[in-house]
Design a protein around this motif. Structure first.
Motif, PDB file in Angstrom:
ATOM      1  N   UNK A  33       0.823  -1.216   0.000  1.00 42.36           N
ATOM      2  CA  UNK A  33       0.000   0.000   0.000  1.00 42.36           C
ATOM      3  C   UNK A  33       0.853   1.260   0.000  1.00 42.36           C
ATOM      4  N   UNK A  34       1.989   1.235  -0.700  1.00 39.25           N
ATOM      5  CA  UNK A  34       2.762   2.469  -0.878  1.00 39.25           C
ATOM      6  C   UNK A  34       2.169   3.243  -2.060  1.00 39.25           C
ATOM      7  N   UNK A  35       2.794   4.375  -2.408  1.00 36.45           N
ATOM      8  CA  UNK A  35       2.290   5.190  -3.511  1.00 36.45           C
ATOM      9  C   UNK A  35       2.085   4.360  -4.778  1.00 36.45           C
ATOM     10  N   UNK A  36       3.081   3.495  -5.083  1.00 36.17           N
ATOM     11  CA  UNK A  36       3.011   2.705  -6.309  1.00 36.17           C
ATOM     12  C   UNK A  36       1.828   1.745  -6.270  1.00 36.17           C
ATOM     13  N   UNK A  38      -0.946   1.932  -4.362  1.00 34.47           N
ATOM     14  CA  UNK A  38      -2.218   2.658  -4.343  1.00 34.47           C
ATOM     15  C   UNK A  38      -2.569   3.155  -5.744  1.00 34.47           C
ATOM     16  N   UNK A  39      -1.570   3.729  -6.448  1.00 31.63           N
ATOM     17  CA  UNK A  39      -1.825   4.263  -7.782  1.00 31.63           C
ATOM     18  C   UNK A  39      -2.226   3.155  -8.747  1.00 31.63           C
ATOM     19  N   UNK A  43      -6.075  -0.403  -3.335  1.00 32.75           N
ATOM     20  CA  UNK A  43      -7.162  -0.203  -2.369  1.00 32.75           C
ATOM     21  C   UNK A  43      -8.356  -1.120  -2.641  1.00 32.75           C
ATOM     22  N   UNK A  65      -2.804  -7.779   6.457  1.00 37.94           N
ATOM     23  CA  UNK A  65      -2.079  -6.594   6.874  1.00 37.94           C
ATOM     24  C   UNK A  65      -1.560  -5.820   5.651  1.00 37.94           C
ATOM     25  N   UNK A  66      -0.991  -4.660   5.909  1.00 39.16           N
ATOM     26  CA  UNK A  66      -0.479  -3.818   4.809  1.00 39.16           C
ATOM     27  C   UNK A  66       1.039  -3.808   4.845  1.00 39.16           C
ATOM     28  N   UNK A  69       6.365  -0.342  -0.041  1.00 42.87           N
ATOM     29  CA  UNK A  69       6.879  -0.685  -1.363  1.00 42.87           C
ATOM     30  C   UNK A  69       7.940  -1.765  -1.217  1.00 42.87           C
ATOM     31  N   UNK A  70       7.786  -2.869  -1.973  1.00 43.28           N
ATOM     32  CA  UNK A  70       8.805  -3.910  -1.877  1.00 43.28           C
ATOM     33  C   UNK A  70       9.766  -3.873  -3.061  1.00 43.28           C
ATOM     34  N   UNK A  71       9.620  -2.837  -3.918  1.00 42.67           N
ATOM     35  CA  UNK A  71      10.611  -2.607  -4.960  1.00 42.67           C
ATOM     36  C   UNK A  71      10.252  -3.147  -6.337  1.00 42.67           C
ATOM     37  N   UNK A  72       9.051  -3.729  -6.482  1.00 44.58           N
ATOM     38  CA  UNK A  72       8.652  -4.205  -7.804  1.00 44.58           C
ATOM     39  C   UNK A  72       7.390  -3.458  -8.242  1.00 44.58           C
ATOM     40  N   UNK A  73       7.549  -2.122  -8.294  1.00 38.17           N
ATOM     41  CA  UNK A  73       6.406  -1.234  -8.542  1.00 38.17           C
ATOM     42  C   UNK A  73       5.668  -1.570  -9.844  1.00 38.17           C
ATOM     43  N   UNK A  74       6.429  -2.057 -10.845  1.00 37.83           N
ATOM     44  CA  UNK A  74       5.784  -2.341 -12.131  1.00 37.83           C
ATOM     45  C   UNK A  74       4.846  -3.535 -12.058  1.00 37.83           C
TER      46      UNK A  74
ATOM     47  N   UNK B   1      -2.962   9.342  -9.694  1.00 45.28           N
ATOM     48  CA  UNK B   1      -4.056   8.933  -8.810  1.00 45.28           C
ATOM     49  C   UNK B   1      -5.396   9.366  -9.412  1.00 45.28           C
ATOM     50  N   UNK B  10      -2.485   7.757   0.613  1.00 47.31           N
ATOM     51  CA  UNK B  10      -1.040   7.704   0.407  1.00 47.31           C
ATOM     52  C   UNK B  10      -0.305   8.642   1.375  1.00 47.31           C
ATOM     53  N   UNK B  63      13.563   1.100  -0.830  1.00 49.03           N
ATOM     54  CA  UNK B  63      13.655   0.154  -1.943  1.00 49.03           C
ATOM     55  C   UNK B  63      14.120   0.804  -3.236  1.00 49.03           C
TER      56      UNK B  63
END
Lengths: 120, 185
Positions: A33-36, A38-39, A43, A65-66, A69-74, B1, B10, B63
């Motif tokens: 649930x980081x920016x990447x 959520x975008x 949600x 749980x939430x 970012x784990x680094x694989x945004x794509x 967004x 966020x 990350x």
């Protein structure tokens, strides 16, 4: 109209459950649930996961749980399922795929490998 | 967004990462002006960090070296003629009253203003990430009507042992929030 007083009924029901659950849940499910995330639509995936866990009465075995970012945004939305030493990383998730994962993996113990990162 | 409520979800997470004990989320709708404000008592930012915080290459994430949360929010607000303001006091210099206030304003009659969207899900997921703490308070005012919720009230009803991320609690809160939001529309 709902009132917060209704929560005290949940409190009574939980009394018996909490003690049972102290051994730990079988599955830990984390939604990115980081920016990447959520975008990319994390949600509604989280909402579907919570709804389905409730609907299937899996509260005893699944903890939701939430995570950040784990680094694989794509590959977001990303959902990680942990059980013991095992970890499954579901990628590019949708509410529909999330429901399938709950039914197959979290309920019946059959991971859906076609949605995991290894098959991308 | 695609929705302002996603920006809110966020940005509010920064307050969790700042180890806040109290987080207040306020939504204010007055005619065409929409304001949301997140106030926390977290560790705050130094003036040096605050100056760099809108730079996408400034981030607390580990990350990768890009962070887009605040830059995306600033862009969204300014695209409608609104603005983003951040006031912060860091813990080192202000041990008694540290924290951060993020205020974003939007003109909802501007064609580039995204809809507020599913604010119920946003509040619900923030509550989910605060099973026992931090304390969250939520207030939504719209043209004189008001709906609010404070997790301290929830803990009062649920007692010290029931976390707010229990699926049964969240299911109740989804209905409660949906009714509350409908009551001010």
């Amino acid at each position: 109209m709902k009132t917060l007083a209704e929560l005290s009924a949940i409190r009574e029901r939980m009394k018996s459950k909490v003690s049972v659950r102290e051994g730990g849940n079988e599955y830990l499910v984390k939604v990115g649930m980081a920016t990447c995330g959520i975008a990319a639509g994390a949600r509604p995936v989280m909402s579907a996961l919570l709804d389905e866990v409730s609907a299937q009465h899996l509260e005893e075995t699944v903890h939701v749980s939430q995570t950040g970012c784990i680094g694989i945004c794509q590959y977001e939305p990303v959902v990680e399922v942990f059980k013991g030493d095992e970890k499954f990383t579901y990628v590019k998730m949708t509410p529909e795929k999330m429901k399938e994962v709950v039914d197959s993996h979290l309920k019946d113990g059959k991971p859906l490998y076609q949605y995991t990162i290894g098959s991308m | 967004m695609k929705e302002l409520s996603l920006n809110i979800l966020d940005i509010a997470q920064n307050s969790f990462k700042a180890e806040a004990e109290n987080i207040a989320l306020e939504l204010l709708e007055e005619g065409a002006l929409f304001t949301f404000r997140i106030t926390d008592d977290g560790r705050g930012m130094t003036p040096e960090f605050l100056m760099r915080v809108m730079d996408p290459f400034t981030t607390t994430r580990t990350t990768r070296k890009v962070g887009l949360g605040l830059p995306l929010l600033k862009m969204a607000a300014e695209a409608t003629g609104g603005e983003l303001k951040i006031v912060s006091k860091d813990r080192e210099h202000y041990p008694e009253d540290h924290g951060t206030v993020v205020t974003a304003t939007f003109f909802t009659d501007h064609i580039d203003c995204p809809p507020l969207g599913d604010v119920v899900s946003t509040v619900l997921l923030l509550i989910q990430s605060a099973p026992f703490s931090p304390r969250l308070s939520y207030t939504h005012k719209k043209n004189g009507e008001e709906f609010s919720l404070d997790t301290a009230e929830l803990h009062e009803q649920l007692g010290p042992d029931v976390p707010l991320d229990e699926p049964e609690v969240l299911a109740f809160l989804r209905d409660y929030l949906t009714e509350g939001e409908a009551s001010i529309q």
